[in-house]
Design a protein around this motif. Sequence first.
Motif, PDB file in Angstrom:
ATOM      1  N   ALA A 139       0.831  -1.201   0.000  1.00 55.97           N
ATOM      2  CA  ALA A 139       0.000   0.000   0.000  1.00 55.97           C
ATOM      3  C   ALA A 139       0.869   1.256   0.000  1.00 55.97           C
ATOM      4  O   ALA A 139       0.573   2.236  -0.686  1.00 55.97           O
ATOM      5  CB  ALA A 139      -0.929  -0.001   1.213  1.00 55.97           C
ATOM      6  N   GLY A 140       1.958   1.224   0.773  1.00 54.86           N
ATOM      7  CA  GLY A 140       2.855   2.362   0.810  1.00 54.86           C
ATOM      8  C   GLY A 140       3.529   2.615  -0.525  1.00 54.86           C
ATOM      9  O   GLY A 140       3.666   3.748  -0.971  1.00 54.86           O
ATOM     10  N   LEU A 141       3.933   1.524  -1.182  1.00 58.18           N
ATOM     11  CA  LEU A 141       4.555   1.655  -2.496  1.00 58.18           C
ATOM     12  C   LEU A 141       3.561   2.205  -3.506  1.00 58.18           C
ATOM     13  O   LEU A 141       3.908   3.031  -4.351  1.00 58.18           O
ATOM     14  CB  LEU A 141       5.082   0.293  -2.961  1.00 58.18           C
ATOM     15  CG  LEU A 141       6.286  -0.259  -2.195  1.00 58.18           C
ATOM     16  CD1 LEU A 141       6.599  -1.678  -2.664  1.00 58.18           C
ATOM     17  CD2 LEU A 141       7.508   0.641  -2.377  1.00 58.18           C
ATOM     18  N   ALA A 142       2.322   1.747  -3.401  1.00 63.62           N
ATOM     19  CA  ALA A 142       1.288   2.227  -4.319  1.00 63.62           C
ATOM     20  C   ALA A 142       1.082   3.727  -4.136  1.00 63.62           C
ATOM     21  O   ALA A 142       0.964   4.484  -5.104  1.00 63.62           O
ATOM     22  CB  ALA A 142      -0.028   1.482  -4.088  1.00 63.62           C
TER      23      ALA A 142
ATOM     24  N   ALA B 244       1.306  -1.445  -8.708  1.00 62.49           N
ATOM     25  CA  ALA B 244       0.927  -1.404  -7.298  1.00 62.49           C
ATOM     26  C   ALA B 244       0.252  -2.680  -6.828  1.00 62.49           C
ATOM     27  O   ALA B 244       0.229  -2.972  -5.631  1.00 62.49           O
ATOM     28  CB  ALA B 244       0.011  -0.202  -7.039  1.00 62.49           C
ATOM     29  N   ILE B 245      -0.314  -3.473  -7.755  1.00 63.86           N
ATOM     30  CA  ILE B 245      -1.028  -4.686  -7.360  1.00 63.86           C
ATOM     31  C   ILE B 245      -0.273  -5.962  -7.730  1.00 63.86           C
ATOM     32  O   ILE B 245      -0.788  -7.064  -7.559  1.00 63.86           O
ATOM     33  CB  ILE B 245      -2.441  -4.725  -7.988  1.00 63.86           C
ATOM     34  CG1 ILE B 245      -2.363  -4.703  -9.521  1.00 63.86           C
ATOM     35  CG2 ILE B 245      -3.285  -3.568  -7.465  1.00 63.86           C
ATOM     36  CD1 ILE B 245      -3.707  -4.945 -10.203  1.00 63.86           C
ATOM     37  N   ALA B 246       0.966  -5.803  -8.192  1.00 66.95           N
ATOM     38  CA  ALA B 246       1.734  -6.958  -8.651  1.00 66.95           C
ATOM     39  C   ALA B 246       2.016  -7.957  -7.537  1.00 66.95           C
ATOM     40  O   ALA B 246       2.103  -9.161  -7.779  1.00 66.95           O
ATOM     41  CB  ALA B 246       3.043  -6.499  -9.293  1.00 66.95           C
ATOM     42  N   ASP B 247       2.160  -7.483  -6.309  1.00 67.68           N
ATOM     43  CA  ASP B 247       2.447  -8.372  -5.184  1.00 67.68           C
ATOM     44  C   ASP B 247       1.184  -8.904  -4.508  1.00 67.68           C
ATOM     45  O   ASP B 247       1.268  -9.555  -3.471  1.00 67.68           O
ATOM     46  CB  ASP B 247       3.311  -7.639  -4.138  1.00 67.68           C
ATOM     47  CG  ASP B 247       4.747  -7.485  -4.589  1.00 67.68           C
ATOM     48  OD1 ASP B 247       5.156  -8.214  -5.523  1.00 67.68           O
ATOM     49  OD2 ASP B 247       5.460  -6.639  -4.017  1.00 67.68           O
ATOM     50  N   LEU B 248       0.045  -8.631  -5.106  1.00 71.21           N
ATOM     51  CA  LEU B 248      -1.215  -9.091  -4.522  1.00 71.21           C
ATOM     52  C   LEU B 248      -1.819 -10.259  -5.293  1.00 71.21           C
ATOM     53  O   LEU B 248      -2.979 -10.607  -5.105  1.00 71.21           O
ATOM     54  CB  LEU B 248      -2.230  -7.937  -4.474  1.00 71.21           C
ATOM     55  CG  LEU B 248      -1.821  -6.711  -3.655  1.00 71.21           C
ATOM     56  CD1 LEU B 248      -2.911  -5.652  -3.724  1.00 71.21           C
ATOM     57  CD2 LEU B 248      -1.542  -7.094  -2.211  1.00 71.21           C
ATOM     58  N   GLY B 249      -1.031 -10.856  -6.174  1.00 74.38           N
ATOM     59  CA  GLY B 249      -1.525 -12.003  -6.929  1.00 74.38           C
ATOM     60  C   GLY B 249      -2.131 -11.637  -8.269  1.00 74.38           C
ATOM     61  O   GLY B 249      -2.814 -12.454  -8.884  1.00 74.38           O
TER      62      GLY B 249
END
Length: 370
Positions: free
Chosen positions: A10-13, A345-350
């Motif tokens: 979330a911080g990176l996003a 931003a959502i790449a690490d969320l699957g």
Amino acid sequence: MNLGKRQIVAGLAAAALLSLAACGSDDNSDTDTTTGAAPSTAAGGIDCAKGSITGSGSSAQKNAMDEWVSAYQDECDGATINYQGSGSSTGRQQFIDKQVTFAGSDSALKDAQKTAADARCTGGAAVDIPMVVGPIALIYNLDGVDKLNLSASNVAKIYSGAITKWNDPAIVADNDGVSLPDAPIQSIHRSDGSGTTDNFTKFLKGAAAADWTFEGGSDWTAPGGQGAKGSDGVTSTVKSTPNAIGYVELSYAENASLPTALIGNAADEFVEVSTDAASIGISSAKVAEGDDLKLTFDYTTATKGAYPIYLATYEIACTTGTPADQAPLLKSFLTYISSEAGQSAIADLGYAPLPDTIAAKVRGVVAKIA
């Protein structure tokens, strides 16, 4: 995924959005978006807008939406975005009924739905905009089984009721050295209208037509099994039910720390679910001409390394005809989430980033929203 990792993402996003959307730029002449005027500030090609919009639909993209909404609202004062993961069927109907500004759907609008959706878009048309790409994982709860290979045929037989036990010879044949229990399979499917179900059954029909003779679509039509509402419901049911198997988006599997099956593809490989492998699979999709960017998948393409069960979630919106107090924020938000910053931003969320060729078309359509 644990809470700490989600906070980091979330911080990176937020940081990525800040670099693109400097809402506190030198030009601070706030324009009242209730008049339909352009957003007040701009930097890096993305504008912050004020106002309030609502979205509803796909639970498959809910985790992505949560990250995007949090990042956007953190950086853009005066913006309120509410998205409910109510299921694709509900989202499409609420969009048609003018109850939401946009809908999230794991399936593009069918012809009759498209006609009804167009009718709400005064002076414009409803468009399907692919925004979230991700694999559909087969999660399971089998004591002592850390690795499980499932061919498309065996997945179809499990969900059609042709295979009822985990130690069925057909499953054993693909899992050399694995001790599979002599236990009945508890298959879990979505009980609500779901684009995930639509895409999952499209895979079964496309990759194992001889073993899957049931209708596809958003509603589950095969007999047997146990229904659960939403991706959260399927995940929690599998986690609490010994010998269960269910289909959900990868982000739900990761958040629940559930094991996932390796799935056989058309190249005769068993492939572990991942965003990279899903991107290989979805790269063969055909994109419709024009602004309505429907995707067509081919599950028979023998591509090495391709994970074969995937979906693309669409944002359904009006090209024109959105209420004047909502249109600037809708366009601004869709511009952010389709940008490189939004996708990363959502790449690490699957989720997998949109392939470049599709992303370019998506950004072109979003730019036309008025």
